[in-house]
Design an enzyme around this catalytic site. Structure first.
Site, mmCIF file in Angstrom:
data_model
loop_
_atom_site.group_PDB
_atom_site.id
_atom_site.type_symbol
_atom_site.label_atom_id
_atom_site.label_comp_id
_atom_site.label_asym_id
_atom_site.label_seq_id
_atom_site.Cartn_x
_atom_site.Cartn_y
_atom_site.Cartn_z
ATOM 1 N N LYS A 34 0.851 -1.199 0.000
ATOM 2 C CA LYS A 34 0.000 0.000 0.000
ATOM 3 C C LYS A 34 0.882 1.242 0.000
ATOM 4 C CE LYS A 34 -3.906 2.075 2.521
ATOM 5 N NZ LYS A 34 -4.832 1.922 3.659
ATOM 6 N N SER A 40 -9.720 2.105 2.728
ATOM 7 C CA SER A 40 -8.816 2.817 1.844
ATOM 8 C C SER A 40 -7.814 1.914 1.130
ATOM 9 C CB SER A 40 -8.040 3.890 2.627
ATOM 10 O OG SER A 40 -7.258 3.276 3.624
ATOM 11 N N SER A 55 -9.984 -0.233 6.914
ATOM 12 C CA SER A 55 -9.395 -0.176 5.574
ATOM 13 C C SER A 55 -8.734 -1.437 5.046
ATOM 14 C CB SER A 55 -8.399 0.969 5.488
ATOM 15 O OG SER A 55 -9.107 2.164 5.341
HETATM 16 N N1 GLN Z 1 -13.171 4.482 5.975
HETATM 17 C C1 GLN Z 1 -12.560 4.930 7.187
HETATM 18 C C2 GLN Z 1 -12.167 6.382 7.070
HETATM 19 O O1 GLN Z 1 -12.441 6.936 6.064
HETATM 20 C C3 GLN Z 1 -11.400 4.057 7.540
HETATM 21 C C4 GLN Z 1 -10.149 4.378 6.829
HETATM 22 C C5 GLN Z 1 -8.995 3.525 7.244
HETATM 23 O O2 GLN Z 1 -9.148 2.497 7.913
HETATM 24 N N2 GLN Z 1 -7.809 3.951 6.895
HETATM 25 O O3 GLN Z 1 -11.618 6.968 7.942
#
Ligand code: GLN
Length: 485
Positions: free
Chosen positions: A79, A154, A178
């Site tokens: 990532k 994400s 995410s």
């Molecule tokens: N969807 C969540 C957010 O927008 C989680 C994102 C994540 O785990 N990095 O904060």
């Protein structure tokens, strides 16, 4: 042979037995990338030349009869918020468009030390803020099961790459879901480790008290293998837990006899798609047939989880992202009039809308007039959520729930409505608030052929129990199904 279709543990055996070479395998994955990347858009940066050199190096070690790690010679994608020495790390932001880190994240260092072949850097929501990978400054990634749909976020690139065969395993990060949420939408296995189990050194910070790096793969065994390699105390991360960790892969055991599974009623209520709900309940029924003991439980503060998550994570983000000021590194606006104007223009031009929204929300909830009303309350709720979980784990082993309220939604469906987008995280954020380990494994496909994820949540540092449960379930239903692309 279509080697990209196989899982890491199988490929590792084949390499060891000299049935294939890492060069052949790496070539197969890059050929696959060339064939499908135009449809999936999982990568921001490819590392083909280095990868081929890494593969050749592993092949010569294998030929010399060296004893290697199970990840040696396996193509792994990373990532793009995990720093990679000499390899561009953008966080999918304009702010870091040309940033080439001078160091490796600890998890990355461990993966490299194992002899992994690094395919490249994977797309994500900008600074890991989002649930669909549509917040990438560069491009949205597509779900390999239906390229009109989002892969989740994400870590959308990390999940899509595994599902599409564009990497054998990948690393993602999970602050509020995410890893699990994209794993669920893309029909792969993903593990979010206990807070403190995997070093955060070199993971570009979003919300430091919630962030964790973790693996995604086609099967539970692959995820257990990678987790065993990246776990461990790190003196470079002050929040890293000092303890002994097992080799999860070698201790995998598919045994559900007597396992106590809790079903939290708050995760099966309003807002959960009936098909998702039924699929998760069916999965739990299967496990009950194999000897698990199932009981309904209640986690009453679940209703407050989203609000406290978005307050805490945005507060921390507003502080963490203060470093992008146009001075230390990264993007700087071309034209400005004095220092303050330079800051303003750099941050206005360098960050996307969602990142700005979080910074504004974060500074607001931390401001002196509103701190008590928002931030302090969110932290109190965090305590309550933690103690409700702790109480449940006194007499159950694993909690089973959906990973996401629905299957993957259409690209563009939620972009105009941030609250609707945030609501898709309802099943995952509590785990981060409580610092617990959790995973997602595929458990069904809806009538559009889209995968449904079963989420398993464990007590702190019980990754082995989670992996064993998931492994047993996978043995009942059969593994990963690769989408037609
Ligand atoms: N969807 C969540 C957010 O927008 C989680 C994102 C994540 O785990 N990095 O904060």
């Amino acid at each position: 042979m279509e080697l990209f279709k196989k899982n890491a543990c199988e490929l590792s055996e084949m390499l060891k037995n000299k049935e294939i070479s890492s060069t052949e395998l790496t070539k197969s994955v890059f050929d696959r990338i060339k064939a499908v990347e135009g449809k999936v858009d999982a990568y921001l940066t490819l590392n083909e030349e280095n990868a081929m050199a890494q593969a050749a190096d592993i092949d010569s070690k294998l030929a010399a009869g060296e004893e290697l790690s199970p990840l040696a010679g396996i193509p792994v994608g990373i990532k793009d918020n995990i720093t990679t020495k000499g390899l561009r790390t953008t966080c999918a932001s304009r702010m870091l468009e040309n940033y080439v880190p001078p160091f490796n994240a600890t998890a990355m260092e461990k993966v490299l030390d194992s002899g992994a072949v690094i395919t490249g850097k994977l797309n994500m929501d900008e600074f890991a803020m989002g649930s669909s990978t549509e917040n990438s400054y560069y491009k949205p990634t597509k779900n390999p099961f239906d390229t009109d749909r989002i892969p989740g976020g994400s870590s959308g690139g990390s999940a899509a790459a595994v599902a599409a065969g564009e990497a054998v395993v990948t690393l993602g990060s999970d602050t509020g879901g995410s890893i699990r949420q994209p794993a669920s939408y893309c029909g792969v296995v993903g593990l979010k480790p206990t807070y403190g189990a995997v070093s955060r050194y070199g993971l570009v910070a979003f919300a430091s008290s919630l962030d964790q790096i973790g693996p995604l793969g086609k099967c539970v065994k692959d995820v257990a293998m990678v987790q065993s390699l990246i776990v461990g105390h790190d003196k470079l991360d002050a929040t890293s837990a000092y303890r002994e960790y097992p080799n999860y892969e070698s201790q995998l055991k598919a045994d559900l006899k007597g396992l106590k599974i809790g079903l939290p009623k708050e995760y099966f209520g309003e807002g959960i798609d009936p098909f998702v709900k039924q699929s998760v309940l069916n999965a739990v029924k299967e496990m009950e047939k194999q000897g698990a003991v199932v009981k309904e439980i209640s986690l009453p503060s679940t209703d407050y989880a989203l609000s406290s998550y978005y307050i805490i994570s945005s507060a921390e983000a507003s502080s963490n992202l203060a470093r992008y000021d146009g001075v230390r590194y990264g993007f700087r606006a071309e034209q400005f009039d004095g220092l303050t104007d330079m800051y303003e223009r750099t941050r206005s031009e360098g960050f996307g809308d969602e990142v700005k929204r979080r910074i504004m929300l974060g500074t607001f909830v931390l401001s002196s007039g509103f701190y008590d009303a928002y931030y302090k309350k969110a932290k109190l709720l965090q305590r309550r959520i933690q103690s409700e979980f702790a109480q449940q784990f006194e007499d159950i082993d694993v909690i089973a729930a959906p990973t996401t309220p629905s299957t993957a939604f259409k690209i563009g469906e939620n972009t105009g409505d941030p609250l609707k987008m945030y609501a898709t995280d309802i099943c995952t954020v509590t785990v981060n608030i409580a610092g617990l380990p959790a995973m997602s494994i595929p458990c069904a496909y809806d009538n559009n052929g889209l995968p449904v994820g079963l989420q398993l949540i464990g007590n702190r540092f019980t990754e082995q129990t989670l992996l064993n449960t998931a492994y047993a379930y996978e043995n009942i239903v059969g593994g990963f199904k690769m989408p037609e692309l």
